[in-house]
Design a protein around this motif. Structure first.
Motif, PDB file in Angstrom:
ATOM      1  N   PRO A 127       0.731  -1.052   0.056  1.00 58.13           N
ATOM      2  CA  PRO A 127      -0.547  -0.203  -0.238  1.00 58.13           C
ATOM      3  C   PRO A 127       1.112   0.999  -0.565  1.00 58.13           C
ATOM      4  O   PRO A 127       1.320   0.791   0.454  1.00 58.13           O
ATOM      5  CB  PRO A 127      -0.569  -0.402   1.399  1.00 58.13           C
ATOM      6  CG  PRO A 127      -0.108  -0.947   2.113  1.00 58.13           C
ATOM      7  CD  PRO A 127       1.038  -2.063   1.218  1.00 58.13           C
ATOM      8  N   ALA A 128       0.324   2.484  -0.740  1.00 55.34           N
ATOM      9  CA  ALA A 128       1.005   3.461  -0.858  1.00 55.34           C
ATOM     10  C   ALA A 128       1.140   4.489   1.094  1.00 55.34           C
ATOM     11  O   ALA A 128       0.196   3.624   1.934  1.00 55.34           O
ATOM     12  CB  ALA A 128       0.358   4.655  -1.530  1.00 55.34           C
ATOM     13  N   ALA A 129       2.230   5.063   1.081  1.00 53.95           N
ATOM     14  CA  ALA A 129       2.155   5.085   2.380  1.00 53.95           C
ATOM     15  C   ALA A 129       1.279   6.362   3.216  1.00 53.95           C
ATOM     16  O   ALA A 129       0.624   6.946   2.763  1.00 53.95           O
ATOM     17  CB  ALA A 129       3.417   6.704   2.898  1.00 53.95           C
ATOM     18  N   ALA A 130       0.825   5.832   4.018  1.00 46.57           N
ATOM     19  CA  ALA A 130      -0.151   6.812   4.568  1.00 46.57           C
ATOM     20  C   ALA A 130       0.034   8.112   4.721  1.00 46.57           C
ATOM     21  O   ALA A 130       1.150   8.406   4.961  1.00 46.57           O
ATOM     22  CB  ALA A 130      -0.586   6.546   5.735  1.00 46.57           C
ATOM     23  N   TRP A 131      -1.128   8.523   4.383  1.00 44.30           N
ATOM     24  CA  TRP A 131      -0.629  10.568   4.356  1.00 44.30           C
ATOM     25  C   TRP A 131      -0.258  10.906   5.512  1.00 44.30           C
ATOM     26  O   TRP A 131      -0.469  11.099   7.279  1.00 44.30           O
ATOM     27  CB  TRP A 131      -2.028  11.167   4.849  1.00 44.30           C
ATOM     28  CG  TRP A 131      -2.357  12.784   4.110  1.00 44.30           C
ATOM     29  CD1 TRP A 131      -1.653  13.147   3.273  1.00 44.30           C
ATOM     30  CD2 TRP A 131      -1.890  13.561   4.897  1.00 44.30           C
ATOM     31  NE1 TRP A 131      -1.403  14.485   3.043  1.00 44.30           N
ATOM     32  CE2 TRP A 131      -1.582  15.254   4.607  1.00 44.30           C
ATOM     33  CE3 TRP A 131      -2.536  13.804   6.524  1.00 44.30           C
ATOM     34  CZ2 TRP A 131      -2.097  16.181   5.226  1.00 44.30           C
ATOM     35  CZ3 TRP A 131      -1.870  14.538   7.253  1.00 44.30           C
ATOM     36  CH2 TRP A 131      -1.435  15.713   6.323  1.00 44.30           C
ATOM     37  N   GLN A 132       1.099  12.200   5.702  1.00 44.19           N
ATOM     38  CA  GLN A 132       1.501  12.360   6.479  1.00 44.19           C
ATOM     39  C   GLN A 132       1.391  13.972   6.305  1.00 44.19           C
ATOM     40  O   GLN A 132       1.527  14.678   4.703  1.00 44.19           O
ATOM     41  CB  GLN A 132       3.033  12.442   6.971  1.00 44.19           C
ATOM     42  CG  GLN A 132       2.879  10.627   7.548  1.00 44.19           C
ATOM     43  CD  GLN A 132       3.171  10.591   8.697  1.00 44.19           C
ATOM     44  OE1 GLN A 132       3.663  11.587   9.231  1.00 44.19           O
ATOM     45  NE2 GLN A 132       2.954   9.731   9.031  1.00 44.19           N
ATOM     46  N   PRO A 133       1.420  14.872   7.168  1.00 44.70           N
ATOM     47  CA  PRO A 133       1.959  16.314   6.727  1.00 44.70           C
ATOM     48  C   PRO A 133       3.161  16.490   6.279  1.00 44.70           C
ATOM     49  O   PRO A 133       4.723  15.980   6.766  1.00 44.70           O
ATOM     50  CB  PRO A 133       2.228  17.244   7.789  1.00 44.70           C
ATOM     51  CG  PRO A 133       2.138  15.673   8.864  1.00 44.70           C
ATOM     52  CD  PRO A 133       1.054  14.977   8.416  1.00 44.70           C
ATOM     53  N   THR A 134       3.619  17.332   5.142  1.00 46.75           N
ATOM     54  CA  THR A 134       4.686  18.307   4.518  1.00 46.75           C
ATOM     55  C   THR A 134       5.532  19.183   4.883  1.00 46.75           C
ATOM     56  O   THR A 134       6.239  19.483   4.042  1.00 46.75           O
ATOM     57  CB  THR A 134       4.724  17.853   2.687  1.00 46.75           C
ATOM     58  OG1 THR A 134       3.365  18.472   1.956  1.00 46.75           O
ATOM     59  CG2 THR A 134       4.438  16.063   2.903  1.00 46.75           C
TER      60      THR A 134
END
Length: 331
Positions: free
Chosen positions: A21-28
């Motif tokens: 799976p794609a990496a879970a959302w994180q603030p950038t």
């Protein structure tokens, strides 16, 4: 052979991409906590304690900055959130005014412009009278107000907001009538009651605690299904847990509570919503949050997903009924 290897490699890569799976959302980048009140208000305190807990426990890797946008009873902050559609780096802190303000004022946003994330606590409301008032229980005060309709003054924060809504609910449930006197905030309503310029208010515990400590005001009942948590004595040997519920006191209105809520703009990724809900849930389990809840005499209640949606729907319906009965609805 070379072509076969390249093709096989490409096929393998596509299989791995499908399985992993794609990496879970994180603030950038920096995260903005948009506060729908001015500095020092209840929502501001809420956002800043959350910010400090996040920093202490390193729950978000990016910097978190607090931005106050409290104009228009908080509408400024929600409109700002609307303008950030799709940007999950803008987190809006508010109350139930997120979904109630559009009923009573023509504003540049609607609830669908926001995405619910979580609620972390419920703010409680009490009936307070002057410290030397002859009333020692809520029923006696209500009966006095019923005996002289329109002669008692109920102070509150703002017009057509939570305090005036609660006052209207009390009137509907009991048949008593007050003159509602709006002030700029709960602090002013507390000062006016302590000075004897009004007869009562419906302030939150944190708004009247200073005057209660000094014996200038006293609580008669709390609009909660259960009593507040036990605490050290505030005045005359009594603490928060000694205040009867309004139902115990004989009033036919069991509960009126305001959620402390967190929102994102519309059209943000679902995993961004899940990310912040997880962060807020971790905040709600820290000792620092427990201390804040105890100090402000709020009720800890974390909600997200279906539970939050159902709470909002029920709370919105109850308040909308009052707005319609009072003729406040503008849309």
């Amino acid at each position: 052979m070379k072509r076969f290897c390249i093709a096989a490699g490409a096929a393998l890569a596509s299989v791995i991409a499908a399985v992993v799976p794609a990496a879970a959302w994180q603030p950038t980048k920096s995260v903005e906590f948009v506060v729908t009140s001015g500095p020092g208000g209840g929502t501001d305190n809420f956002a800043r304690i959350v910010q400090s807990i996040i920093a202490k426990h390193k729950l978000i890797e990016q910097p978190v900055v607090v931005l106050n946008k409290g104009g228009g009873s908080g509408a400024e902050g929600y409109i700002y959130g609307k303008g950030a559609k799709g940007d999950a780096h803008k987190v809006v802190f508010g109350t139930n005014n997120a979904y109630l303000l559009p009923y009573v004022a023509k504003l540049g946003y609607k609830l669908s412009d926001l995405t619910p994330v979580s609620a972390l606590a419920l703010d409680e409301f009490l009936i307070w009278v002057k410290g030397d008032a002859p009333f020692n229980d809520a029923k006696a005060y209500v009966e006095a107000a019923k005996a002289k309709p329109g002669s008692f003054k109920m102070a509150g924060s703002q017009s057509k907001d939570t305090d005036q809504t609660l006052t209207a609910m009390i009137q509907e449930a009991t048949g008593a009538k007050w003159i509602y006197v709006p002030f700029q905030g709960g602090g002013a309503a507390a000062t006016q009651l302590a000075g004897g310029h009004v007869d009562s208010n419906t302030n939150n515990p944190n708004e009247n605690i200073g005057q209660w400590k000094a014996g200038q005001v006293k609580p008669l009942c709390v609009f909660s299904p259960v009593r507040l948590a036990k605490s050290d004595p505030i005045h005359d040997g009594k603490g928060w847990g000694d205040i009867p519920t309004c139902k115990e006191a004989g009033l036919p209105l069991e509960a009126f509570q305001m959620p402390r809520t967190v929102w994102l703009p519309a059209e943000v990724p679902a995993d961004a919503v899940a990310y912040y809900a997880d962060v807020m849930e971790k905040v709600s389990k820290t000792p620092e949050w427990a201390e804040f809840i105890a100090r402000t005499a709020q009720t800890a209640r974390f909600m997200k997903g279906k539970e939050l949606t159902e709470f909002v729907a029920k709370d919105e319906a109850a308040n909308a009924k009052v707005f319609k009965n009072e003729g406040w609805v503008v849309n």
